[in-house]
Design a protein around this motif. Structure first.
Motif, short mmCIF file in Angstrom:
data_model
loop_
_atom_site.label_atom_id
_atom_site.label_comp_id
_atom_site.label_asym_id
_atom_site.label_seq_id
_atom_site.Cartn_x
_atom_site.Cartn_y
_atom_site.Cartn_z
N ALA A 189 1.89 -4.04 34.60
CA ALA A 189 1.08 -3.15 33.77
C ALA A 189 0.09 -3.95 32.94
O ALA A 189 0.41 -5.04 32.45
CB ALA A 189 1.98 -2.33 32.86
N ASN A 190 -1.12 -3.43 32.81
CA ASN A 190 -2.11 -4.03 31.92
C ASN A 190 -3.19 -3.01 31.58
O ASN A 190 -3.55 -2.18 32.41
CB ASN A 190 -2.73 -5.29 32.53
N ASP A 191 -3.67 -3.06 30.36
CA ASP A 191 -4.68 -2.12 29.86
C ASP A 191 -4.21 -0.69 30.10
O ASP A 191 -3.13 -0.32 29.69
CB ASP A 191 -6.04 -2.39 30.52
N ASP A 192 -5.00 0.12 30.82
CA ASP A 192 -4.59 1.50 31.06
C ASP A 192 -3.79 1.65 32.35
O ASP A 192 -3.33 2.74 32.69
CB ASP A 192 -5.80 2.44 31.07
N TRP A 193 -3.65 0.56 33.10
CA TRP A 193 -2.88 0.58 34.35
C TRP A 193 -1.40 0.44 34.02
O TRP A 193 -0.99 -0.53 33.40
CB TRP A 193 -3.34 -0.55 35.27
N SER A 194 -0.59 1.41 34.44
CA SER A 194 0.83 1.44 34.06
C SER A 194 1.72 0.60 34.96
O SER A 194 2.93 0.55 34.76
CB SER A 194 1.34 2.88 34.03
N GLY A 195 1.13 -0.02 35.96
CA GLY A 195 1.89 -0.91 36.84
C GLY A 195 2.49 -0.20 38.03
O GLY A 195 2.46 1.03 38.15
N THR A 196 3.06 -0.99 38.93
CA THR A 196 3.79 -0.44 40.08
C THR A 196 5.14 0.09 39.60
O THR A 196 5.89 -0.61 38.92
CB THR A 196 4.03 -1.53 41.14
N LEU A 197 5.42 1.32 39.95
CA LEU A 197 6.74 1.89 39.68
C LEU A 197 7.69 1.43 40.77
O LEU A 197 7.48 1.73 41.95
CB LEU A 197 6.68 3.41 39.64
N VAL A 198 8.69 0.66 40.39
CA VAL A 198 9.69 0.15 41.33
C VAL A 198 11.02 0.85 41.05
O VAL A 198 11.47 0.92 39.90
CB VAL A 198 9.84 -1.37 41.19
N LEU A 199 11.63 1.35 42.11
CA LEU A 199 12.95 1.98 42.00
C LEU A 199 13.94 1.27 42.90
O LEU A 199 13.61 0.91 44.04
CB LEU A 199 12.87 3.47 42.40
N TYR A 200 15.12 1.06 42.37
CA TYR A 200 16.18 0.34 43.08
C TYR A 200 17.43 1.23 43.14
O TYR A 200 17.79 1.87 42.15
CB TYR A 200 16.52 -0.95 42.36
N GLY A 201 18.08 1.26 44.31
CA GLY A 201 19.33 1.99 44.44
C GLY A 201 20.23 1.36 45.48
O GLY A 201 19.77 0.68 46.40
#
Length: 204
Positions: A189-201
């Motif tokens: 995440a940086n500035d207005d970019w919230s980053g890659t959403l990573v999900l683990y299960g």
């Protein structure tokens, strides 16, 4: 335009070459989530939506990887993957119709794919029940999600339908599917970019 046509065109224009560069930080983070005991023993790996095969090829180089497979609906992507990597296996398959595939794997990863699907819930349940071995893990990354506001114009920009889920909705989808130890991360995440959403299960 559908996603398969889009990604076929990406190969024709050379845009696919940026996939590794643009996603490598997030994907390396995802790979680091894999439990060490899985990586220390002989394991099999599946990349759902493998693109030009850069990740499949990378994982096939791990010394304990005994089988590395990539599936993708874009014929041009699969052809390029096969040219660049003769060690791994690549299968052209529309992921919306993944029920025709039933090999089981220890580790399954998918980057930037599930929001393109007609029914992410249906495909995720099939992955959990039919493709993932017990004690295996599934790791998914998406840049298009409700909280990541700059991404929300993509369906209009690309003229493609996408599933716009929130972080909580994606997490609940994992839980409802049957995954345990479900965790979420926002990577890069940086500035207005919230980053890659990573999900683990994990599958018990």
């Amino acid at each position: 335009m559908n996603a398969i046509n889009l990604f076929n065109k990406w190969v024709e224009s050379g845009k696919d070459e940026g996939m590794e560069k643009n996603h490598s930080f997030s994907v390396d983070y995802m790979l680091n989530l894999i439990p060490s005991d899985l990586l220390k023993s002989k394991f099999s790996f599946l990349d759902i939506g493998c693109g030009n095969g850069w990740l499949v090829k990378k994982v096939s180089g791990f010394k304990t990887c005994i089988r590395s497979v990539g599936i993708d609906g874009a014929e041009n992507m699969i052809e390029k993957a096969r040219l660049n990597d003769t060690k791994s296996s690549y299968l052209k398959l529309n992921i919306n119709n993944i029920e025709s595939y039933n090999e089981k794997f220890d580790i399954i990863l998918s980057m930037e794919v599930f929001y393109y699907l007609k029914s992410p819930k249906k495909i995720m349940k099939y992955v959990f029940s039919n493709l993932l071995k017990r004690k295996g893990c599934f790791i998914m990354g998406v840049d298009f999600y409700y909280e990541n506001k700059p991404s929300l114009s993509w369906p209009t920009d690309l003229k493609i339908e996408m599933c716009n889920y929130s972080i909580e909705e994606w997490k609940n989808l994992f839980i409802d599917t049957g995954f345990s130890n479900v965790t979420t991360y926002q990577v890069g995440a940086n500035d207005d970019w919230s980053g890659t959403l990573v999900l683990y299960g994990e599958k018990n």
